[in-house]
Scaffold this motif. Sequence first.
Motif, PDB file in Angstrom:
ATOM      1  N   ASP A 116      87.191  25.733  49.660  1.00  0.00           N
ATOM      2  CA  ASP A 116      86.956  26.137  48.274  1.00  0.00           C
ATOM      3  C   ASP A 116      85.480  26.470  48.044  1.00  0.00           C
ATOM      4  N   THR A 117      85.149  26.854  46.824  1.00  0.00           N
ATOM      5  CA  THR A 117      83.782  27.294  46.528  1.00  0.00           C
ATOM      6  C   THR A 117      82.780  26.146  46.469  1.00  0.00           C
ATOM      7  N   LYS A 118      83.258  24.901  46.598  1.00  0.00           N
ATOM      8  CA  LYS A 118      82.355  23.748  46.726  1.00  0.00           C
ATOM      9  C   LYS A 118      82.204  23.358  48.193  1.00  0.00           C
ATOM     10  N   ASN A 119      82.731  24.210  49.096  1.00  0.00           N
ATOM     11  CA  ASN A 119      82.711  23.981  50.539  1.00  0.00           C
ATOM     12  C   ASN A 119      83.526  22.770  50.971  1.00  0.00           C
ATOM     13  N   THR A 120      84.541  22.430  50.178  1.00  0.00           N
ATOM     14  CA  THR A 120      85.487  21.404  50.571  1.00  0.00           C
ATOM     15  C   THR A 120      86.620  22.068  51.345  1.00  0.00           C
ATOM     16  N   ALA A 121      86.924  21.523  52.524  1.00  0.00           N
ATOM     17  CA  ALA A 121      87.986  22.074  53.356  1.00  0.00           C
ATOM     18  C   ALA A 121      89.279  21.287  53.132  1.00  0.00           C
ATOM     19  N   TYR A 122      90.364  22.004  52.892  1.00  0.00           N
ATOM     20  CA  TYR A 122      91.701  21.421  52.751  1.00  0.00           C
ATOM     21  C   TYR A 122      92.555  21.982  53.881  1.00  0.00           C
ATOM     22  N   TYR A 123      93.046  21.125  54.778  1.00  0.00           N
ATOM     23  CA  TYR A 123      93.838  21.600  55.897  1.00  0.00           C
ATOM     24  C   TYR A 123      94.856  20.541  56.303  1.00  0.00           C
ATOM     25  N   LYS A 124      95.976  21.019  56.864  1.00  0.00           N
ATOM     26  CA  LYS A 124      97.049  20.104  57.232  1.00  0.00           C
ATOM     27  C   LYS A 124      97.929  20.745  58.290  1.00  0.00           C
ATOM     28  N   THR A 125      98.537  19.916  59.135  1.00  0.00           N
ATOM     29  CA  THR A 125      99.506  20.401  60.105  1.00  0.00           C
ATOM     30  C   THR A 125     100.824  20.684  59.397  1.00  0.00           C
ATOM     31  N   LEU A 126     101.346  21.876  59.613  1.00  0.00           N
ATOM     32  CA  LEU A 126     102.575  22.326  58.966  1.00  0.00           C
ATOM     33  C   LEU A 126     103.632  22.583  60.029  1.00  0.00           C
ATOM     34  N   SER A 127     104.866  22.155  59.744  1.00  0.00           N
ATOM     35  CA  SER A 127     105.985  22.357  60.661  1.00  0.00           C
ATOM     36  C   SER A 127     107.083  23.139  59.976  1.00  0.00           C
ATOM     37  N   LYS A 128     108.162  23.400  60.702  1.00  0.00           N
ATOM     38  CA  LYS A 128     109.282  24.182  60.193  1.00  0.00           C
ATOM     39  C   LYS A 128     109.709  23.719  58.805  1.00  0.00           C
ATOM     40  N   GLY A 129     109.776  24.658  57.875  1.00  0.00           N
ATOM     41  CA  GLY A 129     110.208  24.360  56.513  1.00  0.00           C
ATOM     42  C   GLY A 129     109.088  24.003  55.557  1.00  0.00           C
ATOM     43  N   ASP A 130     107.883  23.729  56.077  1.00  0.00           N
ATOM     44  CA  ASP A 130     106.750  23.400  55.209  1.00  0.00           C
ATOM     45  C   ASP A 130     106.190  24.671  54.572  1.00  0.00           C
ATOM     46  N   ILE A 131     105.673  24.518  53.346  1.00  0.00           N
ATOM     47  CA  ILE A 131     104.997  25.622  52.671  1.00  0.00           C
ATOM     48  C   ILE A 131     103.610  25.164  52.227  1.00  0.00           C
ATOM     49  N   MET A 132     102.701  26.127  52.095  1.00  0.00           N
ATOM     50  CA  MET A 132     101.344  25.827  51.638  1.00  0.00           C
ATOM     51  C   MET A 132     100.854  26.997  50.803  1.00  0.00           C
ATOM     52  N   ILE A 133     100.129  26.688  49.757  1.00  0.00           N
ATOM     53  CA  ILE A 133      99.550  27.711  48.881  1.00  0.00           C
ATOM     54  C   ILE A 133      98.058  27.848  49.186  1.00  0.00           C
ATOM     55  N   PHE A 134      97.609  29.086  49.241  1.00  0.00           N
ATOM     56  CA  PHE A 134      96.191  29.380  49.411  1.00  0.00           C
ATOM     57  C   PHE A 134      95.724  30.101  48.149  1.00  0.00           C
ATOM     58  N   PRO A 135      94.801  29.500  47.392  1.00  0.00           N
ATOM     59  CA  PRO A 135      94.374  30.104  46.120  1.00  0.00           C
ATOM     60  C   PRO A 135      93.723  31.471  46.306  1.00  0.00           C
ATOM     61  N   PRO A 136      93.729  32.281  45.264  1.00  0.00           N
ATOM     62  CA  PRO A 136      93.170  33.639  45.358  1.00  0.00           C
ATOM     63  C   PRO A 136      91.716  33.643  45.817  1.00  0.00           C
ATOM     64  N   THR A 137      91.375  34.571  46.658  1.00  0.00           N
ATOM     65  CA  THR A 137      90.027  34.926  47.126  1.00  0.00           C
ATOM     66  C   THR A 137      89.374  33.888  48.044  1.00  0.00           C
ATOM     67  N   LEU A 138      89.962  32.699  48.212  1.00  0.00           N
ATOM     68  CA  LEU A 138      89.321  31.688  49.049  1.00  0.00           C
ATOM     69  C   LEU A 138      89.594  31.956  50.527  1.00  0.00           C
ATOM     70  N   LEU A 139      88.601  31.671  51.364  1.00  0.00           N
ATOM     71  CA  LEU A 139      88.764  31.816  52.804  1.00  0.00           C
ATOM     72  C   LEU A 139      89.812  30.838  53.319  1.00  0.00           C
ATOM     73  N   HIS A 140      90.733  31.335  54.148  1.00  0.00           N
ATOM     74  CA  HIS A 140      91.776  30.468  54.686  1.00  0.00           C
ATOM     75  C   HIS A 140      92.165  30.930  56.076  1.00  0.00           C
TER      76      HIS A 140
END
Length: 202
Positions: A116-140
């Motif tokens: 995010d724009t505060k340089n906080t990293a949000y990350y997680k291991t995702l497996s079959k059936g998992d979903i994740m949202i990435f907010p607009p314009t943020l590096l991902h």
Amino acid sequence: MFSFLVSLSCATIISDYCVGDLSQPDGPAGYPCKDPAKVTVDDFVYSGLRVAASSANPFKFGANNATVTQFPGLNGMDISITRADLDVGGVVPLHTHRVAELIIIIQGTVIGGFIDTKNTAYYKTLSKGDIMIFPPTLLHFQINVGSTPVLAYATFASENPGFQAVDLALFRSSLPSELIEKVTLLDDAQINKLKKLLGGTN
């Protein structure tokens, strides 16, 4: 009474859809509408996601897009989808879109994350059936951390979400190496190696 008739008249010109006329130039509001007499059911169907895109690149990643330029029925609909295939060890490098992205993992295991724009990293291991949202314009990014290929689908809140990868923007562009050195703190040898790998100039 007059205002009612005017509003009723305006209501009758609203269409259910505006299939993009891809022979015309694209603008900020999308493509002009195709002649309704030439619209067919095929304008609302797209089969390009049946097969994987080539992953023969340094990132071992391929994407088949269903955006308005491939699928004109999306014009004005504020939605699109991409099929992503990652070989073992494959990576979708740090990138950004103009709009939010929602990813669903169909097979395999990835680490997905954003900063995010505060340089906080949000990350997680995702497996079959998992979903994740990435907010607009943020590096991902997404990284295949499993022992099998990954198949995922990403949907976007736009028929033309845009895509800009940091690595490609820096090292596949014509930005002079001396400027890249200043904005990245990389040395000339590192920059030349990456430009050679990714096809940059200067």
